[in-house]
Design an enzyme around this catalytic site. Structure first.
Site, PDB file in Angstrom:
ATOM      1  CG  MET A  56      -6.631   2.137   5.961  1.00  0.00           C
ATOM      2  SD  MET A  56      -5.597   2.461   4.888  1.00  0.00           S
ATOM      3  CE  MET A  56      -6.495   2.462   3.230  1.00  0.00           C
ATOM      4  N   GLY A  57      -5.778  -0.346   9.548  1.00  0.00           N
ATOM      5  CA  GLY A  57      -4.967  -1.011  10.741  1.00  0.00           C
ATOM      6  C   GLY A  57      -5.630  -2.383  10.823  1.00  0.00           C
ATOM      7  CG  ASP A  87      -1.272  -0.727   8.370  1.00  0.00           C
ATOM      8  OD1 ASP A  87      -2.410   0.026   8.329  1.00  0.00           O
ATOM      9  OD2 ASP A  87      -1.447  -1.935   7.546  1.00  0.00           O
ATOM     10  N   GLY A 104       0.968  -1.041  -0.057  1.00  0.00           N
ATOM     11  CA  GLY A 104       0.086  -0.035   0.120  1.00  0.00           C
ATOM     12  C   GLY A 104       0.780   1.071  -0.105  1.00  0.00           C
ATOM     13  CG  LEU A 155     -10.855   9.741   1.265  1.00  0.00           C
ATOM     14  CD1 LEU A 155     -12.045  10.453   1.905  1.00  0.00           C
ATOM     15  CD2 LEU A 155     -10.185  10.317  -0.140  1.00  0.00           C
TER      16      LEU A 155
END
Length: 425
Positions: free
Chosen positions: A190-191, A144, A13, A304
């Site tokens: 995220m995560g 992350d 990513g 985003l």
């Protein structure tokens, strides 16, 4: 090789500052000539190496490099391809080393996360086994923030800044709309298995004298995978916050798990077994509505949060540049199989330096939020966690604009002529 060519590639990513690392690699390699040769970049990570899809960065002038360093996303393309063991697929490695040799590449710099450090370690080991003169260096990045061996990961600070800002602004909005029936806002970030990004939203709230977040300011609750999810305790806190301030704002990490360790929500599982998580925020929001009757809004920043080049942390950008430069230095010094890690020297003000870290030692390992960064009740971030996070979002960078929008014009990338026959398969 007296003057080695470099191959740089991006993996996994992407982030708002990954191209800053790319620009730093190219600039530093040019500064150190004649010890360095040309700098090539692979299209779509390791796949570009396998397919001999390379571009030459030689034509990028200083203006183009500056635009590259400002641009979010992966300018050279990225991929999530895991290299298998060399003994299992020797033909694949034959192809990789044929491409490296055809283009006289003596240094491979891989810009990615903990899985990418495994690629660095594998290629390093195989080069030594084959007697091929290759130095492999990892350039860390991931929003992350879960790579072991480094204080933080370039890309995280900017995503953290964006999310903390989003929670601050959304909190002002919902606070102005609070009504007697109660209202909640849930933001899912995220995560997969770690709560670093969720924890960063705690910075939206001002700190109390003891360094912890003011409980009357958003986010009122931060749900972290490392703390698990105690439904009864959570609902009681939501009810208490709404009763006190009239509304409640909640951050949910996408990898939030129930008491038995199961993910609250899973979406798609691909052919390799990779699960795309998502929906935990919706589960939490509907739970509140069903049990407490409050109105709710649920937002998912998704891409985003990692693509916000207009609101980059200056600290994060400086670290992205620094690890790119250091990776070139390590390669020229023959530091094979290492990663350019960041070591914290002080919290306030935040000071740091770049140090070499063994890539094999951190490959595929996942750094989770430590217990001391989580509040005692498991529903927020501790003062120690805030202290760790604060310096990572500091500073802003001016954003060139065109037509009222950030100027993200692409840079021209010249393809390198193929020398070998096309890759089979």
């Amino acid at each position: 090789m007296s003057s080695m060519n470099f191959l740089y590639a991006q993996s996994g990513g992407v982030t708002a500052v990954i191209n800053a690392s790319a620009a730093a690699v190219i600039r530093r390699a040019r500064e150190l000539r004649p010890g360095t040769g040309r700098v090539f970049a692979a299209r779509r990570g390791i796949l570009g190496l396998i397919r001999e899809e390379l571009v030459d960065t030689e034509a990028l002038d200083e203006d183009a490099l500056e635009r590259l360093a400002q641009r979010p996303g992966g300018a050279f393309g990225s991929s999530r391809y895991d290299l298998p063991d060399a003994a299992a697929q020797p033909a694949l490695y034959d192809r990789i080393f044929a491409v490296l040799e055809a283009h006289r590449i003596g240094a491979f710099l891989y810009n990615g996360g903990n899985g990418s450090m495994d690629v660095v370690a594998r290629l390093s080991a195989e080069a030594r086994r084959r007697g091929y003169p290759l130095v492999c260096v990892g350039v860390p990045k991931t929003v992350d923030n879960d790579i072991e061996g480094t204080d933080c990961c370039p890309g995280f600070g900017s995503a953290a800044k964006f999310l903390a800002t989003s929670m601050l602004e959304a909190g002002l909005d919902i606070g102005s709309m609070a009504a007697r029936v109660g209202r909640v806002f849930v933001m899912e970030v995220m995560g997969r298995n770690v709560g670093w990004l969720a924890a960063a939203t705690a910075l939206a709230a001002p700190a109390r004298a003891d360094g912890s977040a003011d409980p009357d300011h958003p986010p009122h609750i931060v749900l972290l995978p490392e703390a698990g999810f105690d439904e009864a305790r959570f609902l009681a806190r939501v009810e208490e916050v709404v009763r006190r301030v009239g509304y409640c704002t909640i951050t949910v990490a996408e990898g939030l798990t129930s008491a038995d360790g199961a993910a609250l929500m899973e979406q798609v599982r691909d052919a390799k077994g990779y699960v795309q998580l998502g929906g935990a925020g919706g589960v939490v929001a509907r739970l509140i509505h069903d049990r407490l009757g409050y109105k709710y809004h649920w937002a998912v920043p998704d891409y985003l949060q990692r693509a916000a080049g207009h609101w980059v942390s200056a600290t994060d950008h400086a670290q992205a540049l620094a690890v790119g430069r250091a990776a070139v230095d390590y390669a020229l010094a023959g530091r094979d199989g290492c990663m350019a890690g960041i070591r914290r020297l002080a919290d306030r003000p935040y000071r740091w330096e770049v140090v070499p870290v063994d890539a094999a030692a951190v490959a595929n390992r996942e750094r989770r939020l430590p217990a001391e960064f989580i509040s005692a009740d498991g529903l927020h971030v501790s003062a120690a966690g805030r202290r760790y996070l604060e310096g990572l979002i500091e500073g802003e960078r001016p954003v060139p604009t065109a037509g009222g929008l950030p100027d993200y014009r692409p840079v021209a990338l010249a393809p390198v002529a193929r020398v070998l026959p096309p890759c089979a398969g």
